[in-house]
Design a protein around this motif. Sequence first.
Motif, short mmCIF file in Angstrom:
data_model
loop_
_atom_site.label_atom_id
_atom_site.label_comp_id
_atom_site.label_asym_id
_atom_site.label_seq_id
_atom_site.Cartn_x
_atom_site.Cartn_y
_atom_site.Cartn_z
N ALA A 19 19.54 -94.93 74.78
CA ALA A 19 20.96 -94.56 74.90
C ALA A 19 21.50 -94.96 76.27
N SER A 20 22.64 -95.61 76.27
CA SER A 20 23.23 -96.11 77.51
C SER A 20 24.72 -95.85 77.52
N VAL A 21 25.25 -95.47 78.69
CA VAL A 21 26.69 -95.25 78.87
C VAL A 21 27.21 -96.35 79.80
N ASP A 22 28.14 -97.16 79.29
CA ASP A 22 28.69 -98.28 80.04
C ASP A 22 30.20 -98.12 80.18
N VAL A 23 30.73 -98.61 81.31
CA VAL A 23 32.17 -98.53 81.57
C VAL A 23 32.65 -99.89 82.08
N SER A 24 33.77 -100.35 81.56
CA SER A 24 34.41 -101.57 82.06
C SER A 24 35.91 -101.37 82.05
N ASP A 25 36.63 -102.01 82.99
CA ASP A 25 38.08 -101.85 83.04
C ASP A 25 38.75 -103.21 83.14
N VAL A 26 40.08 -103.20 83.10
CA VAL A 26 40.85 -104.44 83.10
C VAL A 26 40.81 -105.15 84.44
N LEU A 27 40.33 -104.48 85.48
CA LEU A 27 40.21 -105.10 86.79
C LEU A 27 38.93 -105.91 86.93
N GLY A 28 38.10 -105.89 85.88
CA GLY A 28 36.86 -106.66 85.91
C GLY A 28 35.65 -105.87 86.37
N THR A 29 35.81 -104.58 86.59
CA THR A 29 34.67 -103.75 87.02
C THR A 29 33.81 -103.40 85.81
N ASN A 30 32.51 -103.65 85.92
CA ASN A 30 31.56 -103.34 84.85
C ASN A 30 30.41 -102.51 85.42
N ARG A 31 30.17 -101.37 84.81
CA ARG A 31 29.06 -100.51 85.22
C ARG A 31 28.23 -100.23 83.98
N LEU A 32 26.97 -100.71 84.01
CA LEU A 32 26.10 -100.60 82.85
C LEU A 32 25.05 -99.53 83.07
N ASN A 33 24.76 -98.81 82.01
CA ASN A 33 23.71 -97.79 82.01
C ASN A 33 23.89 -96.81 83.17
N ILE A 34 25.01 -96.13 83.20
CA ILE A 34 25.27 -95.12 84.24
C ILE A 34 24.28 -93.97 84.05
N SER A 35 23.58 -93.62 85.11
CA SER A 35 22.56 -92.58 84.99
C SER A 35 22.70 -91.48 86.04
N LYS A 36 23.40 -91.75 87.13
CA LYS A 36 23.47 -90.78 88.23
C LYS A 36 24.17 -89.51 87.82
N THR A 37 25.22 -89.61 87.04
CA THR A 37 26.01 -88.43 86.66
C THR A 37 25.88 -88.12 85.17
N ILE A 38 24.91 -88.74 84.50
CA ILE A 38 24.72 -88.56 83.06
C ILE A 38 23.37 -87.90 82.80
N ARG A 39 23.34 -86.95 81.88
CA ARG A 39 22.10 -86.31 81.48
C ARG A 39 21.90 -86.50 79.98
N LYS A 40 20.63 -86.68 79.59
CA LYS A 40 20.30 -86.91 78.18
C LYS A 40 19.22 -85.92 77.74
N TYR A 41 19.44 -85.32 76.56
CA TYR A 41 18.49 -84.34 76.03
C TYR A 41 18.13 -84.72 74.60
N PRO A 42 16.83 -84.82 74.27
CA PRO A 42 16.43 -85.13 72.90
C PRO A 42 16.86 -84.03 71.94
N ILE A 43 17.36 -84.40 70.77
CA ILE A 43 17.73 -83.45 69.73
C ILE A 43 17.26 -83.99 68.39
N ASP A 44 17.11 -83.10 67.42
CA ASP A 44 16.74 -83.54 66.09
C ASP A 44 17.99 -83.80 65.26
N SER A 45 17.79 -84.07 63.98
CA SER A 45 18.93 -84.40 63.12
C SER A 45 19.86 -83.23 62.89
N TYR A 46 19.40 -82.01 63.25
CA TYR A 46 20.23 -80.82 63.10
C TYR A 46 20.84 -80.39 64.45
N LEU A 47 20.76 -81.27 65.44
CA LEU A 47 21.30 -81.07 66.78
C LEU A 47 20.53 -80.00 67.56
N LYS A 48 19.34 -79.67 67.11
CA LYS A 48 18.50 -78.69 67.81
C LYS A 48 17.80 -79.35 68.99
#
Length: 483
Positions: free
Chosen positions: A85-114
């Motif tokens: 899973a990756s969070v990417d941001v790009s804007d009309v000014l040409g700025t591209n930030r791929l796989n933002i991780s510093k301010t993003i947290r990821k938690y494993p969940i099952d198909s029931y969101l547990k």
Amino acid sequence: MVSTHNLKSVDFYRKIPRDLTEASLSGAGLSIVAAFSMIFLFGMELNNYLTVSTSTSVIVDKSSDGEFLRIEFNTSFPALSCEFASVDVSDVLGTNRLNISKTIRKYPIDSYLKPMGSEYRLGSISRDIKHDDEVDENNAEGSTALGESSFDITAHKHPILVVNFYAPWCYWSNRLKTSWEKAARIIRERHNPQVDGRILLAKVDCTKEVDLCKRHHIQGYPSIRIFRKGNDVRDDHGHHDHESYYGDRDTKSLVIAMEDLVAPITLESQQLALENKTGNVAGNAKGPAPSAGGCRIEGFVRVKKVKFLLVISARSGAHSFDASKMNMSHIISHLSFGKTISPSAMSDIKRVLTYIGGSHDKLSGREYIIHPGDSNADVTIEHYLQVVKTEVITGSYHEQILVDYEYTAHSSLVHSINIPVVKFHIEPSPMQVLITENSRSFSHFITNICAIIGGVFTVAGILDSILHNTVRLMKKVELGKNF
């Protein structure tokens, strides 16, 4: 010295002796009506004084909160692994930030969101990974092919089982094949399964063993998993707990990594495998494999206040994905803009803007579920948001500026020949809504109350005088006729 007589001469309210006045039934009725009128008008004026009065204007965004916009979100993906899973941001000014991780947290969940464990800290695989360049002229198979029936038996037979989950059509799987088979032959020669048996390199074709790969949450190819005897199954909910290899894929690196895994395990006591779960593989070559097939992504990103695109997808610089099996279903628990509004500040905003409700978080609780086999399978889900800044200036106690962001949201499903993703097209408005709370003067309130009392008293007096004189005139006319 001013005498009492002289002081009385300035009395505006000279009194008439009670003996010289006459009470009447009509006067009593008008007095009661006047009293109720005063009370009613007093209540109306008090309600008007307590009611919040605002003025609204639309102006160019003054950006009192800076030139950057903060986006907070909490989104659950039942079928997207945290491994990729990756969070990417790009804007009309040409700025591209791929796989933002510093301010993003990821938690494993099952198909029931547990939730299925603690935060998944390893970021997406995006660095360059070394492969063998030469082609192996020796086509001998070194690794053991496993299937659904043989996998668990083999995993419990060897202290270390390293499995290459691959797809024949995958570019990266084909690049790994040469070095994987060579490394497997070398390891087999050094640690003969019939004599040593401490480690075995195996492979699983995910195009044939679909259920087996699904059970181990394989979403990218190739995925190299490390299974340790006795530690691969959790008794509480039966999910596999193992590791992934993310290091270089050339023969030399693979052999070194395998030797590091088997080193703590002696032939005399293979039980040490249970105590050395983390191994000694150097660098970031190894990390925990996802314990579930889903992922909850939460956190925030800061972008400039221009039109931009926020993309959540499966990303890796050394894996391939099967677009037909990628499902980007998601549930949005929270999505808002700007700084987090405290409950007291939100209460003040709602006091001024009774309509605001959940307009600052319109997507909260929305579900976008795609079921396998639906006609809408293999699609990219796109959200189009237009964001408007609302600035509220309250006048309670002291002037306070409260900032909130409201947005409109429209969503659509787009069939895509590429890997499905989730896109948030976000367009901040260059204008802002300025709402000012107009405080009412207490002196003005008192003046109106005095006007109400004096006006009702005067009008009632005039009506009483007219009524009294009319009655007297009628009596005189009646007496004149009698004579």
